[in-house]
Design an enzyme around this catalytic site. Structure first.
Site, PDB file in Angstrom:
ATOM      1  N   SER A   6      -2.635   4.651   9.941  1.00 41.92           N
ATOM      2  CA  SER A   6      -1.413   4.278  10.662  1.00 41.92           C
ATOM      3  C   SER A   6      -1.699   4.319  12.157  1.00 41.92           C
ATOM      4  O   SER A   6      -2.524   5.128  12.610  1.00 41.92           O
ATOM      5  CB  SER A   6      -0.300   5.281  10.352  1.00 41.92           C
ATOM      6  OG  SER A   6       0.796   5.089  11.228  1.00 41.92           O
ATOM      7  N   TYR A  13       2.037  13.877   9.618  1.00 46.33           N
ATOM      8  CA  TYR A  13       1.579  12.588   9.085  1.00 46.33           C
ATOM      9  C   TYR A  13       0.519  11.963  10.001  1.00 46.33           C
ATOM     10  O   TYR A  13      -0.544  11.547   9.553  1.00 46.33           O
ATOM     11  CB  TYR A  13       2.804  11.682   8.961  1.00 46.33           C
ATOM     12  CG  TYR A  13       2.553  10.226   8.636  1.00 46.33           C
ATOM     13  CD1 TYR A  13       2.337   9.821   7.323  1.00 46.33           C
ATOM     14  CD2 TYR A  13       2.580   9.252   9.632  1.00 46.33           C
ATOM     15  CE1 TYR A  13       2.132   8.477   7.016  1.00 46.33           C
ATOM     16  CE2 TYR A  13       2.389   7.916   9.338  1.00 46.33           C
ATOM     17  CZ  TYR A  13       2.182   7.536   8.026  1.00 46.33           C
ATOM     18  OH  TYR A  13       1.987   6.210   7.728  1.00 46.33           O
TER      19      TYR A  13
HETATM   20  N1  LIG Z   1       5.247   0.569   5.947  1.00 45.87           N
HETATM   21  C1  LIG Z   1       5.016   0.990   7.189  1.00 45.87           C
HETATM   22  O1  LIG Z   1       5.822   0.777   8.124  1.00 45.87           O
HETATM   23  C2  LIG Z   1       3.738   1.741   7.483  1.00 45.87           C
HETATM   24  C3  LIG Z   1       3.401   2.006   8.827  1.00 45.87           C
HETATM   25  C4  LIG Z   1       2.223   2.666   9.110  1.00 45.87           C
HETATM   26  C5  LIG Z   1       1.395   3.068   8.071  1.00 45.87           C
HETATM   27  N2  LIG Z   1       1.738   2.801   6.783  1.00 45.87           N
HETATM   28  C6  LIG Z   1       0.828   3.237   5.711  1.00 45.87           C
HETATM   29  O2  LIG Z   1       0.581   2.135   4.859  1.00 45.87           O
HETATM   30  C7  LIG Z   1       0.428   2.607   3.511  1.00 45.87           C
HETATM   31  C8  LIG Z   1       1.356   1.849   2.601  1.00 45.87           C
HETATM   32  O3  LIG Z   1       2.688   1.918   3.088  1.00 45.87           O
HETATM   33  P1  LIG Z   1       3.878   1.249   2.258  1.00 45.87           P
HETATM   34  O4  LIG Z   1       4.987   0.996   3.199  1.00 45.87           O
HETATM   35  O5  LIG Z   1       3.350   0.134   1.455  1.00 45.87           O
HETATM   36  O6  LIG Z   1       4.247   2.491   1.290  1.00 45.87           O
HETATM   37  P2  LIG Z   1       5.282   2.624   0.084  1.00 45.87           P
HETATM   38  O7  LIG Z   1       5.944   3.935   0.268  1.00 45.87           O
HETATM   39  O8  LIG Z   1       6.150   1.411  -0.046  1.00 45.87           O
HETATM   40  O9  LIG Z   1       4.345   2.676  -1.201  1.00 45.87           O
HETATM   41  C9  LIG Z   1       3.573   3.796  -1.516  1.00 45.87           C
HETATM   42  C10 LIG Z   1       3.171   3.735  -2.977  1.00 45.87           C
HETATM   43  O10 LIG Z   1       2.414   4.917  -3.261  1.00 45.87           O
HETATM   44  C11 LIG Z   1       2.877   5.467  -4.484  1.00 45.87           C
HETATM   45  N3  LIG Z   1       2.623   6.915  -4.445  1.00 45.87           N
HETATM   46  C12 LIG Z   1       3.299   7.856  -3.724  1.00 45.87           C
HETATM   47  N4  LIG Z   1       2.737   9.057  -3.936  1.00 45.87           N
HETATM   48  C13 LIG Z   1       1.713   8.876  -4.797  1.00 45.87           C
HETATM   49  C14 LIG Z   1       0.754   9.740  -5.386  1.00 45.87           C
HETATM   50  N5  LIG Z   1       0.754  11.064  -5.147  1.00 45.87           N
HETATM   51  N6  LIG Z   1      -0.178   9.223  -6.225  1.00 45.87           N
HETATM   52  C15 LIG Z   1      -0.181   7.884  -6.497  1.00 45.87           C
HETATM   53  N7  LIG Z   1       0.715   7.018  -5.978  1.00 45.87           N
HETATM   54  C16 LIG Z   1       1.643   7.510  -5.134  1.00 45.87           C
HETATM   55  C17 LIG Z   1       4.347   5.111  -4.575  1.00 45.87           C
HETATM   56  O11 LIG Z   1       4.797   5.114  -5.912  1.00 45.87           O
HETATM   57  C18 LIG Z   1       4.351   3.707  -3.949  1.00 45.87           C
HETATM   58  O12 LIG Z   1       4.136   2.739  -4.955  1.00 45.87           O
HETATM   59  C19 LIG Z   1       0.658   4.110   3.554  1.00 45.87           C
HETATM   60  O13 LIG Z   1      -0.581   4.771   3.634  1.00 45.87           O
HETATM   61  C20 LIG Z   1       1.436   4.309   4.830  1.00 45.87           C
HETATM   62  O14 LIG Z   1       1.263   5.604   5.368  1.00 45.87           O
HETATM   63  C21 LIG Z   1       2.886   2.146   6.475  1.00 45.87           C
END
Ligand SMILES: NC(=O)c1ccc[n+]([C@@H]2O[C@H](COP(=O)([O-])OP(=O)(O)OC[C@H]3O[C@@H](n4cnc5c(N)ncnc54)[C@H](O)[C@@H]3O)[C@@H](O)[C@H]2O)c1
Length: 265
Positions: free
Chosen positions: A142, A155
């Site tokens: 991130s 985080y």
């Molecule tokens: N969406 C954003 O704005 C954003 C911004 C910066 C970084 N990120 C990073 O991008 C990545 C994806 O983000 P996103 O928005 O697609 O996330 P999301 O929350 O929509 O999806 C996360 C997925 O991980 C699964 N999950 C959660 N805990 C788990 C575990 N212990 N074991 C296996 N699966 C598990 C959930 O079921 C879900 O399907 C993450 O690493 C997040 O930190 C996202």
């Protein structure tokens, strides 16, 4: 540009929701054998059903915070598709609070999902890449891990650790034909409810999605030089590129922000 991912086996943790979902569908479109490793099997099965291939998508219920569960995922993947070529660590979770308002239980949850999960999966999959003499690791961190973001202390710390970990691993296994890179999203919003699952941050926290007023979101966009947030597809494109030895074979140990210019490092 040919990505050459046809027939390559790639595991996508968190592959059921938002960025992971777009990544799973994109890799299947490129002809890869995809394993969605996610706690949310219902949403993962929906994504697998939605895929038009040509690569197959298999689903394995996995908790990345448990090494035992991740080792079972490695065994499942080997049975389904043989040796794993690529590991895309997309799982992540957070909720935003000032550090003084958090609890040790909260730190533990954030750390287990965002940091220990990456250690577990890398530990489980790297040995077979070493044996094969080829492979690629891709971690989704991130921009919070690059710049230190308000209300994201634990985080952001975990994501900074992932960035550093990836560089060390890149040095350790580069000579063995294995690459490791990191992609950093900025705000990346699902465009419909179908794009995220029940365990997604977008469903379980107050940070993103419907809990934020449209006015606040519009104001936040002004922090982005491109004046827009990312989509899952924006991230999936960069992840597929970095997973490809053909397209990105000379890139390792790097961190790429895919965030509309939010950070420039
Ligand atoms: N969406 C954003 O704005 C954003 C911004 C910066 C970084 N990120 C990073 O991008 C990545 C994806 O983000 P996103 O928005 O697609 O996330 P999301 O929350 O929509 O999806 C996360 C997925 O991980 C699964 N999950 C959660 N805990 C788990 C575990 N212990 N074991 C296996 N699966 C598990 C959930 O079921 C879900 O399907 C993450 O690493 C997040 O930190 C996202």
């Amino acid at each position: 540009m040919q990505l050459g991912l046809e027939g390559r086996t790639i595991v996508v943790t968190g592959g059921a929701s938002n960025i992971g979902r777009a990544t799973s569908l994109t890799l299947a479109k490129e002809g890869a054998n995809v394993v969605i490793a996610d706690l949310d099997v219902d949403q993962a099965n929906r994504v697998a059903k939605e895929s038009t291939g040509p690569g197959p998508i298999a689903v394995c219920e996995t908790d990345v915070t448990s090494l035992e569960s991740v080792q079972a995922l490695a065994a499942f993947t080997a049975r389904e598709f043989g040796t794993t070529f690529g590991l895309a660590n997309v799982v992540g979770w957070e909720d935003v609070h000032k550090f003084v308002d958090t609890t040790p239980e909260f730190w533990q949850k954030v750390t287990a999902i965002n940091w220990t999960g990456v250690l577990n999966t890398t530990y489980a999959f790297l040995p077979q890449m070493i044996e094969a003499g080829t492979g690629v690791l891709l971690h989704v961190a991130s921009d919070a891990g690059r710049i230190g973001e308000y209300k994201e202390a634990v985080y952001g710390g975990c994501k900074a650790a992932v960035i550093n970990f990836s560089k060390t691993i890149a040095r350790e296994v580069g000579p063995l034909g294995i690459r490791s890179n990191v992609v950093c999203p900025g705000m990346t919003m699902p465009t419909s409810e179908a794009e995220y699952g029940a365990l997604s941050m977008h469903a379980t926290t107050t940070k993103i999605g419907s809990a934020i007023s449209p006015e606040t979101l519009e104001r936040a966009k002004r922090l982005y030089p491109l004046r827009k947030f990312g989509t899952g597809q924006d991230l999936a494109n960069s992840i597929a590129f970095l997973l490809s030895h053909e397209a990105a074979g000379h890139i390792t140990g790097q961190t790429l922000s895919v965030s509309g210019g939010y950070t420039m490092i």
